[in-house]
Enzyme design. Structure first.
Site, PDB file in Angstrom:
ATOM      1  N   GLU A  60      29.308  52.502  40.005  1.00 53.50           N
ATOM      2  CA  GLU A  60      28.971  51.022  40.311  1.00 53.50           C
ATOM      3  C   GLU A  60      29.588  50.858  41.704  1.00 53.50           C
ATOM      4  O   GLU A  60      28.817  50.043  42.525  1.00 53.50           O
ATOM      5  CB  GLU A  60      29.925  49.954  39.280  1.00 53.50           C
ATOM      6  CG  GLU A  60      29.493  48.519  39.595  1.00 53.50           C
ATOM      7  CD  GLU A  60      30.290  47.551  38.613  1.00 53.50           C
ATOM      8  OE1 GLU A  60      30.964  48.164  37.871  1.00 53.50           O
ATOM      9  OE2 GLU A  60      30.331  46.335  38.643  1.00 53.50           O
ATOM     10  N   CYS A  86      40.087  46.563  34.695  1.00 49.81           N
ATOM     11  CA  CYS A  86      40.527  47.051  33.256  1.00 49.81           C
ATOM     12  C   CYS A  86      41.676  46.232  32.487  1.00 49.81           C
ATOM     13  O   CYS A  86      42.172  46.536  31.634  1.00 49.81           O
ATOM     14  CB  CYS A  86      40.790  48.449  33.267  1.00 49.81           C
ATOM     15  SG  CYS A  86      41.207  49.304  34.853  1.00 49.81           S
TER      16      CYS A  86
HETATM   17 FE1  HC0 Z   1      46.749  50.420  30.904  1.00 51.79          FE
HETATM   18 FE2  HC0 Z   1      44.102  51.018  30.919  1.00 51.79          FE
HETATM   19  S1  HC0 Z   1      45.661  51.919  32.062  1.00 51.79           S
HETATM   20  S2  HC0 Z   1      44.816  48.842  31.209  1.00 51.79           S
HETATM   21  O1  HC0 Z   1      47.098  49.888  32.866  1.00 51.79           O
HETATM   22  O2  HC0 Z   1      42.389  50.875  32.882  1.00 51.79           O
HETATM   23  O3  HC0 Z   1      47.519  48.569  29.006  1.00 51.79           O
HETATM   24  O4  HC0 Z   1      48.584  52.557  30.148  1.00 51.79           O
HETATM   25  O5  HC0 Z   1      45.549  51.562  28.441  1.00 51.79           O
HETATM   26  O6  HC0 Z   1      42.181  49.837  28.752  1.00 51.79           O
HETATM   27  O7  HC0 Z   1      43.337  53.629  30.367  1.00 51.79           O
HETATM   28  C1  HC0 Z   1      47.136  49.110  29.593  1.00 51.79           C
HETATM   29  C2  HC0 Z   1      47.919  51.519  30.284  1.00 51.79           C
HETATM   30  C3  HC0 Z   1      45.448  51.187  29.519  1.00 51.79           C
HETATM   31  C4  HC0 Z   1      42.979  50.143  29.448  1.00 51.79           C
HETATM   32  C5  HC0 Z   1      43.618  52.720  30.669  1.00 51.79           C
HETATM   33  C6  HC0 Z   1      42.885  50.800  31.934  1.00 51.79           C
END
Ligand code: HC0
Ligand code: SF4
Length: 578
Positions: A290, A307
């Site tokens: 993207e 995310c």
């Molecule tokens: Fe995170 Fe993720 S890295 S938000 O910071 O992108 O909660 O550990 O799991 O979904 O992979 C949090 C941490 C996660 C997601 C990933 C992202």
């Protein structure tokens, strides 16, 4: 430098410091409760409201004795301090007794049992009776959000949450309500949390010393699923869990417990133990594509990573006019859920309706994310249950598993195959570094030999850096903590943003500092140690670029087609509506 005396010992200390800081120099401990001084998290709570750090100060000029709060009282030349006089000890104990006189007597069943700072103080200060039994606050619990529980009866008015929410996160949800006996900290007009602009980042939960703010617990749902013979229950663990879970079992912050964590989950009876890092590698395939698409086609720049669900809520509430700027990728754990109920279900001849996906997250906002309407409307909820690192720790204890004695195990295949690029998602700057590792090779066609981008790393909540990709200088911004995100978003709104790509994480330090992580209890070293461990884990991985993950390559070959292609779009991208 000035001369002072603490408990009969003469010391020379810098001018301008507080009695509390001076006592640390001498190795004398003064208890604190409301006080927080966390430089790395940009969190300073200096309200001096709890009076737990009282000491006796004696003016050498006239021998006048006064009780003063050590956290805000500055030292002066010749000052004499007694932290261990009867007056000081009695004052501190009385402060705790008064707090306890209006605090529910439910330590046995309290979610903060043995983690509560008020409880620990009662023990440390030798409180053996509460002399002022009487009326207590009696507010109903706020369980409106299905993510955060607010129990005002346990609020001790330390205002740590308020500082975290307003000054660090700039969300402005929490403030003092009511007066005198009935006062507590909560949303304006005591509105239910769900009706506020709360992002569920959980930074208030992370700093609350009692259980006035906790996550909503969903562990029973996991046990029910695990005990249902008709369900195929699989679990994924976020990148940041493996460097923090050990703390719940007495290990040093930053101890890497990936193998033990997998063993524990297998013993708990999951049908598949997988890794959110697989979803993170998949996210990079889509997000790097993207980014390149937007760069080559002069589309909206900068691209923003999305995310982090608390950050997504923040932009929706605070900057709705910019909602087209973030990437359209679903977050890694939601991508994982989608792939589990499509590709994995087909491969294993499973009915997706019988698959239960459990996410172990360092985050409270992920609980709310999994219920977002646009992720649940057309298809079954892709992730069914989200529990925090702390909830996983509680489940391991409930199951009677001796965590520190567990052998190491490997994640199951195929959704447990991961790279170093995906593990660094767990610390602020990691998502964009992972994207750069892939974008570099795709844009230049050359092999990237040194995958470590030091300029993208660090502890500052707001960082800028640039990376040379061929002859293109990619300008990158990194913000962790929503107050820092606000600065970056205001620049975009004003049209003065200089960046091509920006990573934003709601929690200071990134997911390692998440609201669902083991409580740091004001220890400023904890986040740094977890960060260093994340980069160690990356270094230990044989494959360190997402697009080289063999199971990801296979997933595209067998099922998705091209990255950023039609099927990938349908399954792995979303549009925010709210
Ligand atoms: Fe995170 Fe993720 S890295 S938000 O910071 O992108 O909660 O550990 O799991 O979904 O992979 C949090 C941490 C996660 C997601 C990933 C992202
Ligand atoms: Fe504020 Fe975050 Fe707590 Fe919501 S979860 S009240 S936004 S600190």
């Amino acid at each position: 430098k000035i001369n002072i005396e603490i408990n009969g010992e003469k010391i020379i200390v810098p001018e301008g410091i507080t009695v509390l800081e001076a006592s640390h120099e001498l190795g004398v401990k003064i208890p604190t409760l409301c006080h927080l001084d966390l430089k790395d998290l940009q969190l300073y709570n200096k309200t001096a409201s709890c009076r737990v750090c009282m000491v006796e100060s004696i003016d050498p000029r006239n021998d006048n004795k006064r009780l003063v709060p050590s956290c805000v009282t500055k030292v002066y030349e010749g000052m004499v301090i007694k932290t261990d006089s009867v007056n000081a000890i009695t004052a501190r104990r009385m402060a705790v007794e008064l707090l306890l006189s209006n605090h529910p007597n439910e330590c046995f069943t309290c979610p903060k049992n043995l983690e509560c700072e008020l409880q620990a103080l009662a023990e440390e200060l030798n409180v053996r009776e509460i002399r002022w039994e009487g009326e207590r606050m009696d507010y109903p619990k706020d369980v409106s959000s299905d993510a955060i529980v607010k129990d005002a009866n346990k609020c001790i008015y330390c205002r740590r949450c308020e500082t975290g929410c307003n000054e660090v996160q700039t969300c402005g949800i929490l403030s003092g309500i009511g007066r005198g006996f009935d006062a507590f900290v909560g949303p304006a007009f005591n509105m239910p949390m769900v009706e506020t602009s709360c992002t569920y980042c959980g930074q208030c939960v992370q700093v609350c010393p009692t259980a006035a703010l906790t996550e909503m617990f969903h562990t029973d749902k996991v046990w029910e699923a695990l005990n249902d013979p008709d369900k195929h229950v699989i679990v994924q663990t976020a990148p940041a869990i493996r460097v923090a879970l050990g703390e719940l079992f007495g290990m040093e912050a930053g101890t890497i417990v990936t193998g033990k964590m997998v063993s524990a989950l297998k013993r708990m009876g999951f049908d598949g133990v997988f890794d959110t890092d697989f979803g993170a590698d998949l996210t990079i395939m889509e997000e790097a594509s993207e980014l390149i698409y937007r760069l080559e086609n002069n589309k909206t720049l900068p691209i923003l990573t999305n995310c982090c669900p608390a950050w997504v809520k923040f932009i929706e509430h605070q900057f709705p006019e910019l909602i087209h700027v973030p990437s359209t990728c679903k977050s890694p754990h939601i991508m994982f859920g989608t792939i589990a109920k499509t590709y994995y279900a087909e491969k294993n001849k499973l009915d997706p309706d019988n698959i239960v996906v459990v996410s172990i997250m360092p985050c409270i906002a992920k609980k709310a994310e999994a219920k977002r309407p646009e992720l649940t409307k057309d298809e079954k909820n892709n992730v069914d249950i989200v529990v925090t690192t702390r909830e996983l720790g509680a489940m391991i204890k409930e199951a009677g598993i001796k965590f520190d004695a567990l052998p190491d195990s490997e994640f199951d295949s195929p959704l447990g195959e991961t790279t170093g690029a995906s593990v660094i998602f767990g610390t602020a700057g990691g998502v964009i570094e992972a994207a750069v590792r892939t974008a570099y090779e795709w844009m230049t066609g050359e092999e990237l030999e040194d995958v470590e981008f030091e300029q993208l790393r660090g502890m500052d909540g707001l960082r800028k850096a640039s990376v040379l990709i061929g002859d293109k200088e990619l300008k990158i911004g990194i913000a962790s903590g929503l107050g820092n995100a606000r600065i970056i978003l205001e620049e975009i709104r004003e049209g003065i943003s200089e960046y091509d790509a920006i990573e934003i994480m709601a929690c200071p330090g990134g997911c390692i500092g998440g609201g669902g992580q083991p409580y740091h209890h004001g220890n400023r070293e904890v986040i740094k140690k977890r960060k260093d461990a994340i980069y160690d884990e990356d270094r230990r991985k044989k494959i360190r670029k997402s697009h080289e993950n063999p199971e990801i390559i296979k997933l595209y070959e067998e099922y998705l087609g091209k990255p950023f292609g039609e099927k990938a779009h349908k399954l792995l991208h979303t549009h925010f509506e709210e």
